[in-house]
Design a protein around this motif. Structure first.
Motif, mmCIF file in Angstrom:
data_model
loop_
_atom_site.group_PDB
_atom_site.id
_atom_site.type_symbol
_atom_site.label_atom_id
_atom_site.label_comp_id
_atom_site.label_asym_id
_atom_site.label_seq_id
_atom_site.Cartn_x
_atom_site.Cartn_y
_atom_site.Cartn_z
ATOM 1 N N HIS A 37 0.820 -1.146 -0.005
ATOM 2 C CA HIS A 37 -0.230 -0.028 -0.150
ATOM 3 C C HIS A 37 0.932 1.266 -0.088
ATOM 4 O O HIS A 37 0.445 2.322 -0.608
ATOM 5 C CB HIS A 37 -0.950 0.077 1.272
ATOM 6 C CG HIS A 37 -2.022 -0.864 1.190
ATOM 7 N ND1 HIS A 37 -3.122 -0.799 0.164
ATOM 8 C CD2 HIS A 37 -2.419 -2.187 1.616
ATOM 9 C CE1 HIS A 37 -3.996 -1.786 0.392
ATOM 10 N NE2 HIS A 37 -3.563 -2.603 0.832
ATOM 11 N N PHE A 43 -4.718 -2.779 -3.079
ATOM 12 C CA PHE A 43 -6.011 -1.881 -2.994
ATOM 13 C C PHE A 43 -6.763 -2.946 -2.091
ATOM 14 O O PHE A 43 -6.514 -4.389 -2.338
ATOM 15 C CB PHE A 43 -6.734 -1.693 -4.135
ATOM 16 C CG PHE A 43 -7.138 -2.627 -5.165
ATOM 17 C CD1 PHE A 43 -6.303 -3.050 -6.004
ATOM 18 C CD2 PHE A 43 -8.216 -3.341 -5.001
ATOM 19 C CE1 PHE A 43 -6.540 -4.172 -6.872
ATOM 20 C CE2 PHE A 43 -8.708 -4.350 -5.742
ATOM 21 C CZ PHE A 43 -7.727 -4.915 -6.797
ATOM 22 N N ASP A 44 -7.759 -2.572 -1.316
ATOM 23 C CA ASP A 44 -8.490 -3.322 -0.433
ATOM 24 C C ASP A 44 -9.964 -2.882 -0.758
ATOM 25 O O ASP A 44 -10.447 -1.861 -0.977
ATOM 26 C CB ASP A 44 -8.504 -2.912 1.087
ATOM 27 C CG ASP A 44 -7.025 -3.220 1.670
ATOM 28 O OD1 ASP A 44 -6.394 -4.061 1.073
ATOM 29 O OD2 ASP A 44 -6.694 -2.554 2.549
ATOM 30 N N ASP A 87 -5.981 -12.324 3.980
ATOM 31 C CA ASP A 87 -6.084 -10.966 3.911
ATOM 32 C C ASP A 87 -7.277 -10.804 2.802
ATOM 33 O O ASP A 87 -6.898 -10.253 1.852
ATOM 34 C CB ASP A 87 -5.028 -9.914 3.867
ATOM 35 C CG ASP A 87 -5.469 -8.676 4.180
ATOM 36 O OD1 ASP A 87 -6.442 -8.134 4.253
ATOM 37 O OD2 ASP A 87 -4.519 -7.762 4.033
ATOM 38 N N HIS A 90 -7.859 -7.664 0.393
ATOM 39 C CA HIS A 90 -6.484 -7.156 -0.273
ATOM 40 C C HIS A 90 -5.922 -7.904 -1.607
ATOM 41 O O HIS A 90 -6.132 -9.141 -1.677
ATOM 42 C CB HIS A 90 -5.488 -7.411 0.714
ATOM 43 C CG HIS A 90 -4.115 -6.999 0.263
ATOM 44 N ND1 HIS A 90 -3.656 -5.786 0.602
ATOM 45 C CD2 HIS A 90 -2.956 -7.649 -0.202
ATOM 46 C CE1 HIS A 90 -2.421 -5.562 0.149
ATOM 47 N NE2 HIS A 90 -2.021 -6.714 -0.340
#
Ligand SMILES: [Zn+2]
Length: 94
Positions: A37, A43-44, A87, A90
């Motif tokens: 990031h 990006f999430d 995650d 993500h």
């Protein structure tokens, strides 16, 4: 779908230099400890249903991003849901 962001200059979890509660000056000497990031290469999305350390939402359920993974992989964008500590929100260019 929700979008939780891309560029955030920060260290990877638990890899910030000691002191300053993880908010130390970001230095290029510590590049391997910086989150993707920090470079705007991650990006999430859909945080609510794909939180760090939890099983990402299953296909067809609210917030699932699994349907995007094959197309993302073809673009050399990898999914955090495959990390040892999942995650699911993500995605990152590697
Ligand atoms: Zn992320």
């Amino acid at each position: 779908m929700s979008y939780e962001g891309c560029f955030v200059p920060r260290y990877k979890r638990n890899q910030a230099p000691a002191g300053n509660a993880g908010h130390s000056i970001r230095q290029s000497v510590n590049v391997s400890a910086l989150s993707n990031h920090s470079f705007g290469s991650a990006f999430d999305i859909n945080y609510v249903d794909n939180q760090l350390g939890q099983t990402p939402a299953l296909c067809g359920s609210r917030g699932s991003v699994r349907e995007l993974v094959a197309a993302a992989n073809r673009l050399k964008i990898f999914w955090g849901g495959h990390f040892n500590n999942p995650d699911g929100m993500h995605f990152e260019i590697s």
